[in-house]
Design a protein around this motif. Structure first.
Motif, PDB file in Angstrom:
ATOM      1  N   PHE A 319      -5.336  13.362  -6.754  1.00 28.78           N
ATOM      2  CA  PHE A 319      -4.052  12.694  -6.884  1.00 28.78           C
ATOM      3  C   PHE A 319      -2.949  13.411  -6.332  1.00 28.78           C
ATOM      4  N   CYS A 320      -2.118  12.760  -5.565  1.00 30.91           N
ATOM      5  CA  CYS A 320      -1.027  13.281  -4.649  1.00 30.91           C
ATOM      6  C   CYS A 320       0.253  12.374  -4.875  1.00 30.91           C
ATOM      7  N   PRO A 321       1.440  13.122  -5.314  1.00 33.59           N
ATOM      8  CA  PRO A 321       2.542  12.002  -5.293  1.00 33.59           C
ATOM      9  C   PRO A 321       2.759  11.243  -4.376  1.00 33.59           C
ATOM     10  N   GLU A 322       2.987  11.878  -2.892  1.00 34.93           N
ATOM     11  CA  GLU A 322       3.383  11.161  -1.781  1.00 34.93           C
ATOM     12  C   GLU A 322       2.298  10.330  -1.151  1.00 34.93           C
ATOM     13  N   VAL A 323       1.133  10.479  -1.411  1.00 33.02           N
ATOM     14  CA  VAL A 323      -0.073   9.369  -1.159  1.00 33.02           C
ATOM     15  C   VAL A 323       0.206   8.271  -2.054  1.00 33.02           C
ATOM     16  N   ALA A 324       0.540   8.372  -3.320  1.00 35.58           N
ATOM     17  CA  ALA A 324       0.654   7.354  -4.140  1.00 35.58           C
ATOM     18  C   ALA A 324       2.238   6.615  -3.899  1.00 35.58           C
ATOM     19  N   GLU A 325       3.309   7.396  -3.246  1.00 32.49           N
ATOM     20  CA  GLU A 325       4.300   6.705  -2.684  1.00 32.49           C
ATOM     21  C   GLU A 325       4.140   5.867  -1.570  1.00 32.49           C
ATOM     22  N   TYR A 326       3.453   6.423  -0.625  1.00 31.69           N
ATOM     23  CA  TYR A 326       3.273   6.005   0.888  1.00 31.69           C
ATOM     24  C   TYR A 326       2.284   4.829   1.086  1.00 31.69           C
ATOM     25  N   PHE A 327       1.066   5.093   0.116  1.00 26.32           N
ATOM     26  CA  PHE A 327      -0.157   4.099   0.382  1.00 26.32           C
ATOM     27  C   PHE A 327      -0.179   3.224  -0.730  1.00 26.32           C
ATOM     28  N   ARG A 328      -0.871   2.163  -0.664  1.00 25.26           N
ATOM     29  CA  ARG A 328      -1.286   1.479  -1.966  1.00 25.26           C
ATOM     30  C   ARG A 328      -2.470   1.774  -2.320  1.00 25.26           C
ATOM     31  N   GLU A 329      -2.422   2.157  -3.653  1.00 31.23           N
ATOM     32  CA  GLU A 329      -3.748   2.597  -4.336  1.00 31.23           C
ATOM     33  C   GLU A 329      -4.849   1.608  -4.267  1.00 31.23           C
ATOM     34  N   GLY A 330      -5.768   1.842  -3.695  1.00 27.85           N
ATOM     35  CA  GLY A 330      -6.898   0.657  -3.797  1.00 27.85           C
ATOM     36  C   GLY A 330      -6.866  -0.256  -2.649  1.00 27.85           C
ATOM     37  N   LYS A 331      -5.597   0.031  -1.800  1.00 31.50           N
ATOM     38  CA  LYS A 331      -5.724  -1.196  -0.638  1.00 31.50           C
ATOM     39  C   LYS A 331      -5.783  -0.042   0.491  1.00 31.50           C
ATOM     40  N   GLU A 332      -5.116   0.859   0.434  1.00 28.81           N
ATOM     41  CA  GLU A 332      -5.260   1.700   1.936  1.00 28.81           C
ATOM     42  C   GLU A 332      -5.706   3.074   1.494  1.00 28.81           C
ATOM     43  N   ALA A 333      -5.662   3.395   0.357  1.00 32.19           N
ATOM     44  CA  ALA A 333      -6.397   4.705  -0.125  1.00 32.19           C
ATOM     45  C   ALA A 333      -6.818   4.937  -1.514  1.00 32.19           C
TER      46      ALA A 333
END
Length: 389
Positions: A319-333
């Motif tokens: 888990f990474c806050p900025e991955v969650a912010e910039y990428f759509r979970e389950g669609k792009e990462a």
């Protein structure tokens, strides 16, 4: 426009930065000096005199480095030349705030947490700038297909924490054991940063002073790094141990010692791979690319995640806050918050190849559109006042 690109750490990003600066039609002189990183980065009169002469020999609009180098900041301030430093480390390896407050500085961190940290200390010369990836470069790397189920490219880490703890009181040892055990189970909160305070460091130093053989006097920053590497080490061992019990799991790393192989008997060990060729080949050949994030990086998106996505491959990240912010979970990462959840997601996405490949394509399109070097360089030059809006 003339830019002096001073490369002093051998960063993976240096070649890409140079290529894209030139691709924007900007004159770029590159100087490589990997010796300066071995000496005092804050006080070196000989370096400063030499660098002043370099700046006097040409009319530069700005100086650009990966990671902040205090010596360059000092000379640029003296010569009134904008200095852009783009960090690819989180947390940044900086001993103090010395030279960071010059108005000629434009310091960019890829982690929002690092920006907030330095701004809370009164600096107004720091900004947030996520890292970038050159998808065209990775497009040129060809592989036969995805014949590896699960892979991890990277270090297993080693830590000085056990040695530091050996000199601590029983109470202090229990404190660090409890803290690291708790952090190992927690991905959405940096417990180490919250509880390892200057007061804790001072307490430990007082304990060390009572021991005639203990010459170390660790600072809060050193204790935090040591604890973070320790948790990251346990994190990766646990992840690999759990996954390799069922899945074909490969490790590409400098850490190939017999001790590691005995701890991870089901993992297929390989040596390190080159950044420019071997790494993207592994990413493109793997169905699931693991990206467990270094535990002292509180929020930023590591370069490894962008490179996996830039290769058009599936990334499974802690888990990474900025991955969650910039990428759509389950669609792009895809992210996990425990080794058990990582196991469940690996099992699911190995069985659902079409969905996995759809996510890989989504991640590729995301980084191609929003994480390009041209965009990042243009934004930094604009912020520094070198490029007009």
């Amino acid at each position: 426009m003339n830019i002096l690109l001073y490369t002093w750490l051998g960063s993976y990003t240096d070649d890409d930065i140079e290529r894209h600066i030139r691709g924007m039609g900007i004159n770029c002189r590159r100087i490589e000096d990997t010796q300066v990183c071995n000496g005092d980065r804050y006080h070196n009169d000989e370096f400063c005199r030499s660098f002043e002469k370099i700046l006097e020999d040409a009319d530069y609009d700005c100086v650009f480095t990966t990671n902040f180098l205090p010596l360059i900041a000092r000379v640029c301030y003296k010569k009134d030349i904008p200095y852009i430093a783009w960090s690819y480390d989180s947390p940044p390896n900086l001993a103090s705030l010395e030279e960071m407050d010059h108005p000629t500085n434009h310091i960019f961190f890829f982690s929002k947490d690092d920006v907030e940290d330095y701004r809370s200390q009164g600096l107004d010369t720091v900004w947030h700038m996520p890292l970038a990836v050159d998808t065209d470069k990775w497009d040129a790397i060809k592989t036969a297909g995805r014949d590896i189920d699960v892979s991890l490219v990277g270090r297993l880490y080693s830590s000085t924490l056990p040695v530091l703890m050996s000199r601590m009181s029983a109470e202090q040892q229990q404190f660090f054991k409890t803290l690291t055990d708790l952090q190992l189970k927690t991905y959405d909160r940096n417990i180490l940063k919250e509880f390892i305070t200057d007061g804790i460091a001072q307490e430990i130093c007082r304990t060390y002073e009572a021991d005639e053989d203990a010459t170390l006097r660790p600072t809060r920053k050193q204790l935090l790094y040591s604890a973070s590497t320790y948790v990251s080490h346990l994190d990766r061992l646990l992840l690999l141990r759990v996954l390799s019990k069922k899945f074909d799991t490969h490790l590409y790393s400098t850490d190939t010692e017999a001790d590691y192989k005995s701890m991870l008997p089901n993992v297929k060990f390989h040596g390190p791979v080159s950044y420019e060729k071997g790494m993207p080949e592994v990413f493109k050949s793997s169905k699931v690319n693991l990206c467990p994030i270094f535990r002292e990086n509180v929020s930023g998106i590591p370069l490894r995640i962008l490179d996996v996505c830039g290769c058009g491959s599936f990334v499974l990240s802690s888990f990474c806050p900025e991955v969650a912010e910039y990428f759509r979970e389950g669609k792009e990462a895809v992210m996990y918050r425990s080794a058990e959840e990582a196991f469940e997601k690996v099992e699911y996405y190995l069985k659902h190849g079409d969905e996995r490949e759809s996510i890989a394509r989504g991640g590729y399109e995301r980084v191609k559109a929003d994480f390009s070097y041209d965009d990042r360089i243009r934004r930094m030059l604009t912020q520094a006042g070198v490029l007009k809006k």
